[in-house]
Structures are given as structure tokens and as C-alpha cells.
Design an enzyme around this catalytic site. Sequence first.
Site, PDB file in Angstrom:
ATOM      1  CG  ASP A  22      -1.527  -1.185   1.666  1.00  0.00           C
ATOM      2  OD1 ASP A  22      -1.519  -2.123   0.869  1.00  0.00           O
ATOM      3  OD2 ASP A  22      -2.032  -1.246   2.792  1.00  0.00           O
ATOM      4  CD  GLU A 200      -6.959  -5.157   4.269  1.00  0.00           C
ATOM      5  OE1 GLU A 200      -6.397  -5.891   5.078  1.00  0.00           O
ATOM      6  OE2 GLU A 200      -6.679  -5.140   3.062  1.00  0.00           O
TER       7      GLU A 200
HETATM    8  C1  FRU Z   1      -3.730  -3.760   2.892  1.00  0.00           C
HETATM    9  C2  FRU Z   1      -3.071  -4.125   4.208  1.00  0.00           C
HETATM   10  C3  FRU Z   1      -3.420  -3.113   5.268  1.00  0.00           C
HETATM   11  C4  FRU Z   1      -2.276  -3.233   6.228  1.00  0.00           C
HETATM   12  C5  FRU Z   1      -1.114  -3.490   5.307  1.00  0.00           C
HETATM   13  C6  FRU Z   1      -0.057  -4.389   5.883  1.00  0.00           C
HETATM   14  O1  FRU Z   1      -3.074  -4.184   1.765  1.00  0.00           O
HETATM   15  O2  FRU Z   1      -3.461  -5.424   4.574  1.00  0.00           O
HETATM   16  O3  FRU Z   1      -4.680  -3.313   5.849  1.00  0.00           O
HETATM   17  O4  FRU Z   1      -2.108  -2.081   6.999  1.00  0.00           O
HETATM   18  O5  FRU Z   1      -1.644  -4.083   4.140  1.00  0.00           O
HETATM   19  O6  FRU Z   1       1.053  -4.463   5.038  1.00  0.00           O
END
Ligand code: FRU
Length: 494
Positions: A22, A200
Site C-alpha cells: 500500500d 482496509e
Molecule cells: C492492505 C493491508 C493493510 C495493512 C497493510 C499491511 O493491503 O493489509 O490493511 O495495513 O496491508 O502491510
Amino acid sequence: MQNLEPYRPAYHYTPLRNFMNDPNGLVYYKGEFHLFHQYNPFGNSWGHMSWNHAVSRDLIHWEYLGVALKEEDGVMIFSGSVVVDENNASGFGTKRNPPMVAIYTGHLVADEMQSQCLAVSLDKGRTWTKYAQNPVIGWEKDFRDPKVFWHAPTQKWVMVVAKAADKRLRFYGSSDLKQWTLLSEFGGAGVPDDQKTNWECPDLFPLPIEGEEGAQKWALHAGMGGGHISGGSGGEYFIGEFDGVAFHSDNPSDTVLWADYGKDNYAAVSWSGVTGKSGEAYWLGWMSNWRYANDLPTTPFRNALTLPRLLSLRRFEEGLRLIQRPAPQLKKLRGAKRRYSARTITSEKPFTPQGESWGEALEIVAEFELESAKEFGLLVREGEEERTLIGYNTEARQLFVDRTRSGRSDFSSSFAGRHFGAMRTNGNRVSLHLFVDRSSVEVFGNDGETVITELIFPKPDSQGLSVYAEGGSVRLISMTVWRLQTAFAPIAGG
Ligand code: FRU
């Protein structure tokens, strides 16, 4: 000279090495676009999550600044945002030198509990110090990805954060970024909760409505770890009002709106501190999918970001819908250009511009008028045995990208396929604006109405381009093709 990194994008952001996911902490400050992202400093698959950092003045060329926030004491640094605390309400800086404050999720490796934490920079993001009294909210299970923004009408900071597994979003308010009060919750809307999915990386921002001077509405976007229309992870959104306490969706709760119909745009978030000329938000996403993010055939890096885009709203009969256009800054990448005038394309007579070597990085704008063809579009990254179709199905009224034979797909059984999204015709016309890179295509249909982002892994010398029709004819009104310059130099050897 052999290119040892055949899939390293020519103009999409990638880390020099190792795994990324992300985008995090997007903020514009003192002439710099800051980009942080989920990053494993130690390897090419997910783990040891930290925030890696880069800055850009033009959204095209990125300067790597290294790891900004690293895993420590068994706590990984999960996704979050950065704001500039102009009034120094947090007291972390001074009024003359306001602090940049990162709000991130601390993820305890031992028991997977999650909390919201702060870190501060007083030197334009170059160095960061974690707040000694972390966490500021938490600990809870599945509680992550805070996005914070300043809500001027109620004079406070607002955080939207996911209760991921419950598929609910929470809103908190604060005057100093340290003490947070729960304001409301949002859930039970969009893709049904009973599917195997979650929410998320939420984001909430106001957007201008095209052609309606001064009018705006709020967009609430959430990433879904699974259950996207094209399979795996992707984002859904809602349009409505935010009154400083709660988000009120305009849509019936069973309406599902997809931001991107492709399989490779996840966890998109907007830039804080900057908008387009009419108040459009800038955002970008992670150009991958949790179905195969750890398996992509690239080394020494894995995964990239989408192009930056400008967001607005367009009014249709059924309501307001999200519009995404490539950020105007991208025009700087344009090199040599060819323009083709009107011609009729049939299944017997496709159009293949002759004498051209197109290279691997292109931007194309094409406008079509529907005739009898059932399907038409462009073939890009064409080689002897491979090609990617970017087409329109006139019966289903759908834009699609077909990567069934686009190149390598052996690394995952859920990669190859055709992914499509609803798209109207304008009068009798359809327009396509697309960006082709070494390992991706991004298609903006009808000036941002329907967007498809997909990875592809063609051979470097698959550089053909043609226009095709099936089951009848289509009129190509015009087509412009630009070769795009390289913004990231590939690492060459041999
Ligand atoms: C989304 C996620 C988020 C988390 C991150 C961990 O892709 O699962 O929810 O903060 O990646 O790398």
C-alpha cells in the site's frame, strides 16, 4: 545491452529492491509530493512491514529517501497517513516549523493486536521520531489503516479507520492528534458482509461535481481484501455527505460501486495538502492484488504503484459516480507522437500502423464510433504469441482488458483472464485513453468514467500495436499515440 529487469516499469513507481504494498502517508508539503509505502526492507516478499519514503516535485521523477519508519520491538508499521499540523496543535513542533505527523497502525507481531500510533518529523520528512506515548488508540484486533484529514467546518482532525474483519469503518475526532473521541461508525453497505471480505485502507474526501460550479460531495472509499468484481482485492466507494460526525451515503445500501474494474489497483489513498484546479483529489493505488502479490515474476523488487490520478464526480441518471483521470503532470512524459485520422476497421481489415517500432511505454487516445462490430478495440504489446486486448463489447456495453494471452502468467492460476466494467456510449461514441508500460496497462474509458488497471508480463520485444473489430465494423474517428519517456532508468548489464 541486455535489460536485466525486463518488467521494471519505465514510468511507474517501484522501490529499487524488495517487496512493497500500500501507498501510505501521501502528503504535499513545501513543493514536494511525499510518498511512503508498505515495505519489507529485508526481502522480496511481505514481512517486517516498514514505511519506505520517496519525494517528487512533479509526480513523475521520484527521489528515494530510504526507510522512514521501521519495525521495532515486535511492532510492525502498517498503513496510515501523514498530515502537516500547521497550527502546531499537537505541540510536537512550533508555529514557525509545524510538525509533519504520521498516523500509522502499529501491528504487534506476537498476538496480531493493532493500534493507532504517531510519529513526528520536523525536517520535511527526512527523519522521524515515534511518539513516546504510543499508541493513541487501541489495542484491538483487526483495527487499522488510519486516514486523517482536517475538517474545517467543525475545526478538528477527523480519522477514518477500519475495523477490518467486521467490514466497518470508524470515525474519530481530535483537536491535537493525540486524544481521539469516537464519533460514529459506518457499515452494512456495499458488497454484502457475508462474502469473504473485509475493509482496509479507507479514505474520505470531498470532490467537485463536473460542470456544477462550486458543488461538491464526499466520497468514501474502502479497500476490500477479497471479493472484488475481478477477483481478489480491490476498492469500493460511496458518495454522500460528511457532517463532521458521520458519513451519510446517498446510495441505497445494496448499491455496489467499483473505483477500478481491473484486478490491480488496491489500497488507493489521496494526497493530503493538494488538490487539482477545481478541487479534485490526487490519488494512486498499489498496482497489485493479494492473490499473487508475493508471486510476481520480478526481482529484485516486487510490486509497483498505479499512475497518480485526479478524482472528481460526474452526474448520471442513476446518481453521482467517481471519475478518474490521469494526473495532468503525466503529459511531461510524452515523446514522439503519431496521429491517425478516420478509417473503418473490420474483422477482415484490422489497422496496424506500419513502419513503427513503438517501444514498451506508450500513451494512446482513441475515439470510436459504433457501427455493426460486436467488439472492437486495441491490441497492445503484441508479439508473435502474445497480446493484450483493450476493448469494448457493444452488446454488453462493457469496457474490458483481456490478458489471457498477454505474456507470462504461470506464477498464479488467478492471473490470466478478461476483466470488464460497465461503460455507456456517448451518443454513439466511445473514447479510450490508455497507458502502456513494461508490465502494466491502465485504461480510462470515456474520460475517466470506467477505469481498468492491470498488470501484464509480455516479452520486451512484443511491441506491436493494432486496432481490431469483430463481428462487423467500427469507425476509428481518431487515434493519437505518444511514446513515453523513461522516468525510472532500468538497471542494465550484460
Ligand atoms: C492492505 C493491508 C493493510 C495493512 C497493510 C499491511 O493491503 O493489509 O490493511 O495495513 O496491508 O502491510
